[in-house]
Enzyme design. Structure first.
Site, short mmCIF file in Angstrom:
data_model
loop_
_atom_site.label_atom_id
_atom_site.label_comp_id
_atom_site.label_asym_id
_atom_site.label_seq_id
_atom_site.Cartn_x
_atom_site.Cartn_y
_atom_site.Cartn_z
N GLY A 12 0.79 -1.24 0.00
CA GLY A 12 0.00 0.00 0.00
C GLY A 12 0.82 1.28 0.00
O GLY A 12 0.30 2.34 0.35
N SER A 13 2.08 1.22 -0.43
CA SER A 13 2.88 2.45 -0.41
C SER A 13 2.37 3.48 -1.43
O SER A 13 2.43 4.68 -1.18
CB SER A 13 4.37 2.16 -0.63
OG SER A 13 4.59 1.60 -1.90
N ASN A 14 1.85 3.01 -2.55
CA ASN A 14 1.26 3.95 -3.51
C ASN A 14 -0.02 4.56 -2.96
O ASN A 14 -0.29 5.75 -3.14
CB ASN A 14 0.98 3.26 -4.85
CG ASN A 14 2.22 3.22 -5.72
OD1 ASN A 14 2.58 4.20 -6.34
ND2 ASN A 14 2.89 2.08 -5.73
N LYS A 62 -15.63 -14.48 -9.02
CA LYS A 62 -15.22 -13.09 -9.21
C LYS A 62 -16.47 -12.19 -9.22
O LYS A 62 -16.47 -11.10 -8.66
CB LYS A 62 -14.48 -12.97 -10.55
CG LYS A 62 -13.98 -11.58 -10.83
CD LYS A 62 -13.38 -11.43 -12.19
CE LYS A 62 -11.96 -11.90 -12.25
NZ LYS A 62 -11.25 -11.42 -13.45
N MET A 87 -3.87 -6.75 -7.28
CA MET A 87 -3.46 -7.84 -8.16
C MET A 87 -4.63 -8.70 -8.62
O MET A 87 -4.59 -9.93 -8.51
CB MET A 87 -2.38 -8.67 -7.47
CG MET A 87 -1.11 -7.88 -7.22
SD MET A 87 -0.51 -7.04 -8.72
CE MET A 87 1.16 -6.63 -8.26
N ARG A 88 -5.66 -8.06 -9.11
CA ARG A 88 -6.84 -8.75 -9.65
C ARG A 88 -7.19 -8.16 -11.00
O ARG A 88 -7.05 -6.95 -11.20
CB ARG A 88 -8.05 -8.54 -8.72
CG ARG A 88 -7.86 -9.11 -7.35
CD ARG A 88 -8.16 -10.58 -7.34
NE ARG A 88 -7.76 -11.18 -6.08
CZ ARG A 88 -7.79 -12.48 -5.85
NH1 ARG A 88 -8.17 -13.32 -6.78
NH2 ARG A 88 -7.41 -12.95 -4.68
N ASN A 104 -4.82 2.68 -13.31
CA ASN A 104 -3.87 1.75 -12.69
C ASN A 104 -2.46 2.28 -12.88
O ASN A 104 -2.19 3.03 -13.83
CB ASN A 104 -3.99 0.37 -13.36
CG ASN A 104 -3.05 -0.66 -12.76
OD1 ASN A 104 -2.89 -0.73 -11.53
ND2 ASN A 104 -2.43 -1.47 -13.59
N HIS A 106 1.55 0.83 -13.25
CA HIS A 106 2.35 -0.37 -13.47
C HIS A 106 3.83 0.02 -13.47
O HIS A 106 4.20 1.02 -14.10
CB HIS A 106 1.97 -1.01 -14.81
CG HIS A 106 2.63 -2.33 -15.03
ND1 HIS A 106 2.31 -3.45 -14.30
CD2 HIS A 106 3.64 -2.69 -15.87
CE1 HIS A 106 3.08 -4.45 -14.68
NE2 HIS A 106 3.89 -4.03 -15.62
C1 GAR Z 1 3.61 -1.14 -7.30
O1 GAR Z 1 4.94 -1.12 -7.72
C2 GAR Z 1 2.65 -1.19 -8.47
O2 GAR Z 1 3.11 -0.46 -9.57
C3 GAR Z 1 2.63 -2.66 -8.77
O3 GAR Z 1 2.56 -3.27 -7.52
C4 GAR Z 1 3.30 -2.47 -6.58
C5 GAR Z 1 2.45 -2.28 -5.36
O4 GAR Z 1 3.19 -1.67 -4.32
N1 GAR Z 1 1.52 -3.00 -9.63
C6 GAR Z 1 1.59 -3.93 -10.57
O5 GAR Z 1 2.57 -4.63 -10.76
C7 GAR Z 1 0.35 -4.07 -11.42
N2 GAR Z 1 0.50 -5.05 -12.41
P1 GAR Z 1 2.42 -0.93 -3.15
O6 GAR Z 1 1.37 -1.92 -2.59
O7 GAR Z 1 3.48 -0.64 -2.12
O8 GAR Z 1 1.78 0.31 -3.69
#
Ligand code: GAR
Length: 187
Positions: A12-14, A62, A87-88, A104, A106
């Site tokens: 959840g850092s983003n 789902k 991740m869904r 989203n 990536h």
């Molecule tokens: C992030 O780096 C995001 O870009 C990636 O998961 C990480 C989640 O980190 N997303 C993907 O790979 C999507 N396919 P976070 O939970 O610390 O935000």
């Protein structure tokens, strides 16, 4: 004033970076939704005083999980959904229902390296230009129209830990800003 929901699956850092920026604006984040019970993002939500919901996909379809999510989205009157490490893959019906309202992030320069382990894959590729992509969500894996990409040129001596740090910092600098603009243009 627009209402944002952030969907997470793990650290959840983003989500934290988004919240720290958006909570200073006129917009609100009524809730965070997560599909993993033990995700650290719940701790972050608590510290940020943001309501959180656990919506598991375990032992159900789902469709049933998404019905529950839709009920929350309607109840909380959410305008925009930001996936942040969620991740869904959302179903075509769900995506259609919230068309152009789900984004989203990536950690790679799409269309390269979609899916999981994108940073490792980018690193191993030897590509000199690495970065992040923010895009509208469709029902594919990390597909959908690109809103913004940010990149940097790697130093060939850099270990993966350094690259990982740079990519995450780029995410925190880019995603909240894009989301704020989107919320501004919504309401
Ligand atoms: C992030 O780096 C995001 O870009 C990636 O998961 C990480 C989640 O980190 N997303 C993907 O790979 C999507 N396919 P976070 O939970 O610390 O935000």
């Amino acid at each position: 004033m627009a209402r944002l929901s952030v969907f997470t699956s793990g650290n959840g850092s983003n989500f934290q970076a988004i919240a720290e920026r958006i909570l200073k604006t006129k917009h609100t984040i009524p809730c965070m939704i997560c599909d993993r019970k033990k995700a650290y993002s719940f701790e972050r939500a608590k510290n940020l005083a943001i309501n959180s919901y656990y919506v598991p996909y375990f032992k159900r379809t789902k469709e049933s999980a998404e019905e529950e999510i839709i009920k929350i989205i309607e109840k909380e009157k959410i305008d925009i959904i930001a996936l942040a490490g969620y991740m869904r893959i959302l179903s075509p019906d769900f995506v259609e229902k919230y068309k152009n309202r789900i984004v989203n992030i990536h950690p790679a320069l799409l269309p390269k390296y979609p899916g999981t382990h994108a940073i490792e894959k980018s690193y191993a590729s030897g590509d000199m230009e690495l970065g992040v992509t923010i895009h509208y969500v469709d029902s594919g894996m990390d597909t959908g129209p690109i809103i913004k990409q940010e990149s940097f040129t790697r130093n060939p001596c850099e270990p993966i830990e350094e690259i990982e740090k740079k990519i995450h910092n780029l995410e925190y600098a880019t995603y909240p800003e894009v989301i704020e603009k989107l919320l501004d243009s919504y309401k």
